[in-house]
Design an enzyme around this catalytic site. Sequence first.
Site, PDB file in Angstrom:
ATOM      1  N   GLY A  96      15.146  39.067  -8.438  1.00 16.84           N
ATOM      2  CA  GLY A  96      15.992  38.415  -7.441  1.00 16.84           C
ATOM      3  C   GLY A  96      17.105  39.318  -6.947  1.00 16.84           C
ATOM      4  N   LEU A 117      17.695  40.007  -3.904  1.00 19.35           N
ATOM      5  CA  LEU A 117      16.867  40.888  -3.069  1.00 19.35           C
ATOM      6  C   LEU A 117      17.708  41.608  -2.018  1.00 19.35           C
ATOM      7  CD1 LEU A 117      13.799  38.503  -2.497  1.00 19.35           C
ATOM      8  CD2 LEU A 117      14.204  40.135  -4.362  1.00 19.35           C
ATOM      9  N   GLY A 175      15.778  47.255  -0.096  1.00 15.42           N
ATOM     10  CA  GLY A 175      14.744  47.965  -0.866  1.00 15.42           C
ATOM     11  C   GLY A 175      13.596  47.015  -1.199  1.00 15.42           C
ATOM     12  N   HIS A 176      13.955  45.822  -1.651  1.00 17.39           N
ATOM     13  CA  HIS A 176      12.897  44.828  -1.914  1.00 17.39           C
ATOM     14  C   HIS A 176      12.163  44.499  -0.616  1.00 17.39           C
ATOM     15  CE1 HIS A 176      15.597  43.678  -5.404  1.00 17.39           C
ATOM     16  NE2 HIS A 176      14.431  43.821  -5.995  1.00 17.39           N
ATOM     17  N   LYS A 196      12.410  53.895  -6.765  1.00 17.70           N
ATOM     18  CA  LYS A 196      13.752  54.142  -7.308  1.00 17.70           C
ATOM     19  C   LYS A 196      13.722  54.097  -8.835  1.00 17.70           C
ATOM     20  CE  LYS A 196      17.346  51.361  -7.531  1.00 17.70           C
ATOM     21  NZ  LYS A 196      17.879  51.651  -8.888  1.00 17.70           N
ATOM     22  N   VAL A 242      14.738  52.818  -0.522  1.00 17.99           N
ATOM     23  CA  VAL A 242      15.464  52.583   0.736  1.00 17.99           C
ATOM     24  C   VAL A 242      16.937  52.868   0.461  1.00 17.99           C
ATOM     25  CG1 VAL A 242      16.020  50.893   2.516  1.00 17.99           C
ATOM     26  CG2 VAL A 242      13.805  50.822   1.397  1.00 17.99           C
ATOM     27  N   ARG A 244      22.268  46.068  -8.294  1.00 26.15           N
ATOM     28  CA  ARG A 244      23.509  46.374  -9.007  1.00 26.15           C
ATOM     29  C   ARG A 244      24.627  46.833  -8.084  1.00 26.15           C
ATOM     30  NH1 ARG A 244      22.538  47.026 -14.613  1.00 26.15           N
ATOM     31  NH2 ARG A 244      20.346  46.668 -15.007  1.00 26.15           N
TER      32      ARG A 244
END
Length: 282
Positions: A22, A24, A27-28, A148, A175, A186
């Site tokens: 989650g 998000l 990148g997700h 990543k 990304v 994070r």
Amino acid sequence: MRVIEEPDLELTARCVLVPTMGALHGGHGTLIEAAVRRAKIEGVPSAVSIFVNPKQFNEQADFDRYPNRMADDLAMCRDAGVDIVFNPAVEVVYPPDEDVTSGIVIPEIATEPGLEDLYRPGHFAGVCQVVSRLFDLCGASAAVFGEKDWQQLGCIRAMSKQQGRDLAIIPAQTVREESGLAMSSRNLNLSDEARAQAVGISRALFAASSVRIPEQGESLMREMLGSDGIEPEYAVIRDSETLMPLADMGRETHVPCRALIAANVGGVRLIDNVPWTPTAYA
Ligand code: PAF
């Protein structure tokens, strides 16, 4: 889009899965786009799992402050055309009366390189457990993971191969924000000051990627991080497949490599990596 808490027939039949915890971000977004595209080609549903896996956190405090943005996450999945969001409770993933660890062999890349494995002992055992379980619960024909988390990607590839799964692992490129900072859930915990400082990580990685001698690339990274006030846990150039140190550091090397950094910036642990292209030199 359907949001389900227990696996159902549509999910278990076949799907292209993006496992997430989650919170998000962009990148997700690329992982999800890749999954939706692939699912259309395969003619199966696309699925995003949202499950904050307690078993992969080294510190309870880190788990406790993991961001929760469910409403935004669902909106993002809906906008991206995801068919199913799977949001299981802990008891669904880890039923108290079932041993879900059997058949999981922790691969060497999860324990040998002395990178995430050293600084987050047990982390990859937790990742392997949850990913293996999600693969079982979801009947995934393909799953998308971000580059990543390079060592994680290697672990999941190796685990999946060892288990003989009929499942394609699809990597998706990192990304970055305009500053170069790799997108990560994070980052939400970074103060403005720490966010500005954290840019030093990608700056050091990109600078090292144009140095042709591995050990010089490593010392450049450490030097640049130091001048940004960042003390890395590691700043290394490794064989991209095994993540082991290059046997011939300082001499000619032809294996594809990866430059990788982990550092704590303003109390937030960040990781990032870039390809490091070896070139023959005298
Ligand atoms: O990369 C992540 O977000 C997690 O490690 C994963 C793969 C979803 C497993 O919990």
